[in-house]
Design a protein around this motif. Structure first.
Motif, PDB file in Angstrom:
ATOM      1  N   GLU A 164     -12.150   1.788  20.928  1.00  0.00           N
ATOM      2  CA  GLU A 164     -11.632   1.806  19.558  1.00  0.00           C
ATOM      3  C   GLU A 164     -10.335   1.004  19.468  1.00  0.00           C
ATOM      4  O   GLU A 164     -10.130   0.253  18.511  1.00  0.00           O
ATOM      5  CB  GLU A 164     -11.403   3.244  19.094  1.00  0.00           C
ATOM      6  N   THR A 165      -9.489   1.136  20.471  1.00  0.00           N
ATOM      7  CA  THR A 165      -8.255   0.359  20.506  1.00  0.00           C
ATOM      8  C   THR A 165      -8.553  -1.133  20.536  1.00  0.00           C
ATOM      9  O   THR A 165      -7.837  -1.942  19.930  1.00  0.00           O
ATOM     10  CB  THR A 165      -7.417   0.741  21.739  1.00  0.00           C
ATOM     11  N   ASP A 166      -9.611  -1.511  21.241  1.00  0.00           N
ATOM     12  CA  ASP A 166      -9.990  -2.920  21.343  1.00  0.00           C
ATOM     13  C   ASP A 166     -10.746  -3.418  20.115  1.00  0.00           C
ATOM     14  O   ASP A 166     -11.140  -4.591  20.059  1.00  0.00           O
ATOM     15  CB  ASP A 166     -10.858  -3.136  22.588  1.00  0.00           C
ATOM     16  N   GLY A 167     -11.003  -2.530  19.148  1.00  0.00           N
ATOM     17  CA  GLY A 167     -11.657  -2.945  17.918  1.00  0.00           C
ATOM     18  C   GLY A 167     -13.145  -3.158  18.024  1.00  0.00           C
ATOM     19  O   GLY A 167     -13.717  -3.920  17.241  1.00  0.00           O
ATOM     20  N   SER A 193     -18.585   0.616  15.889  1.00  0.00           N
ATOM     21  CA  SER A 193     -18.773   2.063  15.935  1.00  0.00           C
ATOM     22  C   SER A 193     -19.941   2.463  16.824  1.00  0.00           C
ATOM     23  O   SER A 193     -19.916   3.526  17.453  1.00  0.00           O
ATOM     24  CB  SER A 193     -18.980   2.616  14.528  1.00  0.00           C
TER      25      SER A 193
END
Length: 261
Positions: free
Chosen positions: A172-175, A178
């Motif tokens: 999630e931090t790396d984008g 989902s």
């Protein structure tokens, strides 16, 4: 849930399965590896024990004396892989486990972050490549899917769940999308985090839209266990009921009745 073979990133394709090696082929491999130390009796037993599976043949040729134990080829290969992974101690094993958990998302920096490694990770990765446990190149991949499965299955359930939750946070931090994040959350322990349930719901809706109904069911059932926020629960149950009906499961009717006013 969790028993279906769909992934969160289904793609059409053809699976190629190599044919088992013949006895003469096993004999050639054994003589190339062992030279004069091989015998006809050994080759016969090696071929019988492995049923010609090329990976198992290669793995057992690393420790040919193990065949004398009478154990199954799969068990002997598993022991051999774990012995090689752990040969250099804790850091090497921890990194191999992180690669197994991250799987297709195993970039070097992400693996280092997952296990708290520093600059030493480059040398450890090189050692795993030299030991023929990892393929050369990036992203990091095991030399054979069986190796990944052995290392992954050796993890305790609680440790595996903890690593998957941390992996989801890193992705999630790396984008990342989902679907890839939810693939890890699916295997994490429920923690009462409504944001996690929302992420699972989002991925489930995406999976159902592309026809991956069994994946959607797994994700929605997992979202309910997190659990979903009270205000979102009805939406999750409705989506679960619709996915179950798509899959031909009659219990979907019950979920729809329970969720609708």
């Amino acid at each position: 849930a969790g028993q279906h073979e769909e992934s969160l990133s289904e793609m059409p394709g053809t699976v190629l399965e190599p044919r088992p090696l013949s006895r003469p082929a096993v004999d050639a491999l054994a003589r190339r590896r062992l030279g004069g130390r091989t015998t006809d009796a050994f080759v016969t037993e090696l071929h019988r024990a492995t049923a010609g599976n090329a990976f198992l043949v290669e793995e057992l040729l690393r420790s040919p004396e193990s065949l004398a134990s009478g154990a199954g080829a799969q068990g002997l290969a598993t022991a051999s892989i774990l012995r090689r992974v752990g040969a250099a101690g804790g850091p090497r094993l921890a990194i191999a486990r992180a690669i197994a958990v991250l799987d297709d998302d195993a970039e070097v920096g992400r693996v280092a972050a997952l296990v708290g490694a520093g600059d030493e990770i480059a040398a450890i990765v090189d050692a795993l490549v030299d030991a023929e446990l990892l393929q050369p190149g990036r992203p990091l991949r095991f030399a054979h899917p069986i190796m990944r499965d052995v290392v992954y299955d050796d993890l305790g359930e609680a440790q595996r769940a903890r690593l998957h939750r941390r992996a989801a946070t890193l992705l999630e931090t790396d984008g990342l999308g989902s679907d890839r994040i939810a693939a890890h959350l699916l295997h994490a322990e429920p923690a009462g985090d409504h944001a996690t349930a929302a992420r699972l719901f989002e991925a489930a809706v995406s999976a159902r839209r592309r026809g991956a109904t069994h994946t959607a069911i797994d994700l929605l059932e997992r979202a309910l266990r997190e659990p979903a926020a009270p205000a979102d629960r009805a939406d999750v149950v409705i989506e679960l009921g619709l996915a179950q009906l798509d899959a031909g499961h009659r219990e979907g009717i019950g979920h729809l009745r329970a969720a609708l006013p």
